[in-house]
Scaffold this motif. Structure first.
Motif, PDB file in Angstrom:
ATOM      1  N   ASN A  92       0.124  -0.667 -15.521  1.00  0.00           N
ATOM      2  CA  ASN A  92       1.484  -0.868 -16.186  1.00  0.00           C
ATOM      3  C   ASN A  92       0.726  -1.803 -17.429  1.00  0.00           C
ATOM      4  OD1 ASN A  92       3.068   0.515 -14.536  1.00  0.00           O
ATOM      5  ND2 ASN A  92       3.388  -1.556 -13.129  1.00  0.00           N
ATOM      6  N   ASP A  93       0.026  -2.810 -17.339  1.00  0.00           N
ATOM      7  CA  ASP A  93      -0.433  -3.419 -18.554  1.00  0.00           C
ATOM      8  C   ASP A  93      -0.749  -2.634 -19.726  1.00  0.00           C
ATOM      9  OD1 ASP A  93       0.486  -5.799 -17.312  1.00  0.00           O
ATOM     10  OD2 ASP A  93      -1.592  -6.664 -17.054  1.00  0.00           O
ATOM     11  N   ILE A  94      -1.717  -1.695 -19.128  1.00  0.00           N
ATOM     12  CA  ILE A  94      -2.528  -0.701 -20.258  1.00  0.00           C
ATOM     13  C   ILE A  94      -1.348   0.082 -20.660  1.00  0.00           C
ATOM     14  CG2 ILE A  94      -4.061   1.297 -20.387  1.00  0.00           C
ATOM     15  CD1 ILE A  94      -5.752  -0.525 -18.120  1.00  0.00           C
ATOM     16  N   ALA A  95      -0.606   0.795 -19.825  1.00  0.00           N
ATOM     17  CA  ALA A  95       0.436   1.754 -20.461  1.00  0.00           C
ATOM     18  C   ALA A  95       1.731   1.131 -21.167  1.00  0.00           C
ATOM     19  CB  ALA A  95       1.319   2.058 -18.975  1.00  0.00           C
ATOM     20  N   SER A  96       1.873  -0.080 -21.044  1.00  0.00           N
ATOM     21  CA  SER A  96       2.686  -0.696 -21.965  1.00  0.00           C
ATOM     22  C   SER A  96       2.228  -0.846 -23.183  1.00  0.00           C
ATOM     23  CB  SER A  96       2.795  -2.233 -21.604  1.00  0.00           C
ATOM     24  OG  SER A  96       1.569  -3.167 -21.769  1.00  0.00           O
ATOM     25  N   ARG A  97       1.030  -0.552 -23.573  1.00  0.00           N
ATOM     26  CA  ARG A  97       0.434  -0.327 -25.022  1.00  0.00           C
ATOM     27  C   ARG A  97       0.260   0.991 -25.482  1.00  0.00           C
ATOM     28  NH1 ARG A  97      -2.426  -5.161 -22.627  1.00  0.00           N
ATOM     29  NH2 ARG A  97      -3.909  -3.702 -21.749  1.00  0.00           N
ATOM     30  N   GLY A  98       0.691   1.953 -24.540  1.00  0.00           N
ATOM     31  CA  GLY A  98       0.690   3.434 -25.072  1.00  0.00           C
ATOM     32  C   GLY A  98      -0.484   4.055 -24.459  1.00  0.00           C
ATOM     33  N   HIS A  99      -1.483   3.262 -23.921  1.00  0.00           N
ATOM     34  CA  HIS A  99      -2.759   3.757 -23.507  1.00  0.00           C
ATOM     35  C   HIS A  99      -2.896   4.376 -21.947  1.00  0.00           C
ATOM     36  CE1 HIS A  99      -4.347   0.821 -26.870  1.00  0.00           C
ATOM     37  NE2 HIS A  99      -3.968   2.060 -27.152  1.00  0.00           N
ATOM     38  N   GLN A 100      -3.977   5.173 -21.982  1.00  0.00           N
ATOM     39  CA  GLN A 100      -4.281   5.639 -20.340  1.00  0.00           C
ATOM     40  C   GLN A 100      -5.477   4.954 -19.978  1.00  0.00           C
ATOM     41  OE1 GLN A 100      -3.225   8.668 -22.246  1.00  0.00           O
ATOM     42  NE2 GLN A 100      -1.620   9.550 -20.684  1.00  0.00           N
TER      43      GLN A 100
END
Length: 454
Positions: A92-100
């Motif tokens: 979730n932290d990574i996805a919050s930056r638009g990243h996979q």
């Protein structure tokens, strides 16, 4: 089975005209009038490729994915018992930056506390202490031949795949679990350098590989080394000593292993990733290169067809200085796919495109394309789901032609821009950008042409 499906999808992309939705039945339109689109280098942060850092927010270099390790004990709390909070937080932290995310579970990471589930240690699982790699007795190597551990790993992989296969937050998974750092080796405890061999036998490795292959059909997997046990599975590879121990003819170098196992073309259907060797990350893009030992980066990319590499030095506060930065950006861009629309034929009834891959590897996921009509204010006034996918378009091959019927009858009289995009299934994820000058003329969209309705 999954390999057959993927190859079939790639062939369908190449040879089938995908029908759009909504589709309009009727007589075939006239011969399309093709117009060329101009090539322009795609951005370095295109999704699912390029250089990637350890998980975090960075300003010094473009990126679309983030890397992390996770100890198995943080998730597996007992036989068939799992607590996914730690993994969920990272994703979730990574996805919050638009990243996979790209990641690996481990049991034994030198210098870190053991990743072995506590319940297995409480049951008496044997372990080996060691001081190598600066470990100084902090971690322990488990007895990988213990049936309780093997069964636990199989149960974990099954549950892992059931919950996360196809999760759009995940880019790639490296198999992990076995060996130091989850890299599938226990050197120097390999039976040759030292008499003790801590690696599990071939039968156990085969069980782990098969379990992974069965558990994941959509999310792409990568193994550390090519082997007789994984060569026919739908699993790619990661070279964690990239541009350091990559090129042939040395027997343990990555490309030589590919050659020896007869899988030099496996990249056409399964991804290759890895890590730019940490010792050379800060110096390999210098001119002249000051690294004491290194291999040619361009040759390493050309021979591995790698799509992504961990290169955390690029994301350090100082990053790469001066021209070194621009060489590193070009090096990141050289990884993986680079898709460009060479020509488009646009009318009020049909849209056709020809797509070529100027990169070094295909795009591995079945993301689908969407067409839209924009009015003179840049507003989307109509959308068409095409069913097109760019999966498997091979570098250097003739352009793939895709075509679909569109219905513009509901639009008011006037001129409309027809645009194309490959939306990232991750909400707020970075879209796939084509290598064309008309990409992002409208944010996230590739401009194909203009139609006039009457």
């Amino acid at each position: 089975m999954r390999r057959t499906v993927r190859i079939t999808v790639a062939l369908l992309v190449t040879f089938t005209l995908a029908a759009g939705a909504p589709a309009v039945a009727g007589p075939a339109p006239s011969t399309p009038q093709w117009a060329p689109l101009t090539y322009s280098s795609a951005p370095a942060d295109n999704p699912l490729k390029g250089f990637i850092p350890y998980a975090g927010s960075y300003e010094t270099f473009p990126y679309s994915m983030e890397w992390f390790y996770l100890p198995l004990r943080d998730v597996m709390t007992g036989p068939h018992q799992f607590r996914w909070n730690a993994l969920e937080k990272q994703l979730n932290d990574i996805a919050s930056r638009g990243h996979q995310a790209v990641f690996r579970f481990y049991l034994d990471y030198p210098g870190k506390p053991t990743g072995v589930p506590q319940y297995l240690l409480d049951q008496g699982l044997a372990t080996h202490a060691y001081d190598d790699f600066g470990n100084n007795g902090v971690s322990v190597a488990p007895d990988y031949s213990d049936p309780r551990l093997v069964s636990a790993l199989e149960d974990f992989i099954t549950a892992f795949g059931r919950r996360y296969d196809g999760d759009p937050r995940i880019g790639f998974i490296t198999l992990g679990l076995i060996g130091f750092w989850g890299e599938w080796h226990t050197w120097p405890y390999d039976g040759w350098t030292n008499p003790e061999n801590w690696m599990p036998d071939t039968a156990i490795l085969t069980r782990i590989l098969t379990e992974y292959d069965d558990a994941f059909d959509r999310t792409r997997l990568l193994a550390r080394y090519p082997s007789p046990q994984n060569k026919d599975l739908a699993i790619g590879y990661h070279d964690d000593s990239f541009a350091f121990e990559t090129l042939p003819p040395t027997s343990w170098h990555f490309v030589q292993r590919l050659i020896d196992e007869g899988v030099t073309d496996k990249w056409r259907t399964e991804p290759v990733g890895g890590e730019l060797r940490p010792e050379i990350q800060s110096c390999v893009f210098e001119e002249p290169v000051s690294c004491g030992q290194y291999e040619d980066y361009t040759a390493s990319v050309d021979q591995t067809h790698a799509s992504w590499l961990i290169n955390h030095a690029a994301f350090a506060p100082t990053g790469y200085p001066g021209d070194e930065y621009f060489r590193a950006v070009q090096a990141a861009k050289s990884l993986g796919y680079e898709l460009t629309v060479t020509e488009a034929a646009v009318s009020a009834q049909r849209v056709s495109v020809r797509i070529a891959n100027r990169g070094t590897a295909p795009f591995y996921y079945p993301w689908t394309a969407e067409l839209a009509a924009l009015d003179d204010q840049g507003r989307v006034v109509a959308r068409w789901q095409t069913g097109w996918t760019v999966t498997g378009i091979q570098p250097g091959a003739d352009p793939t032609e895709l075509s679909t019927v569109i219905n513009t009858h509901g639009l008011r009289r006037g001129s409309y821009d027809i645009v194309l995009r490959m939306a990232n299934p991750l909400p707020q994820g970075i879209p796939l950008r084509f290598a064309n000058t008309s990409q992002d003329t409208h944010s996230g969209w590739l401009h194909l042409g203009t139609v006039t309705t009457r």
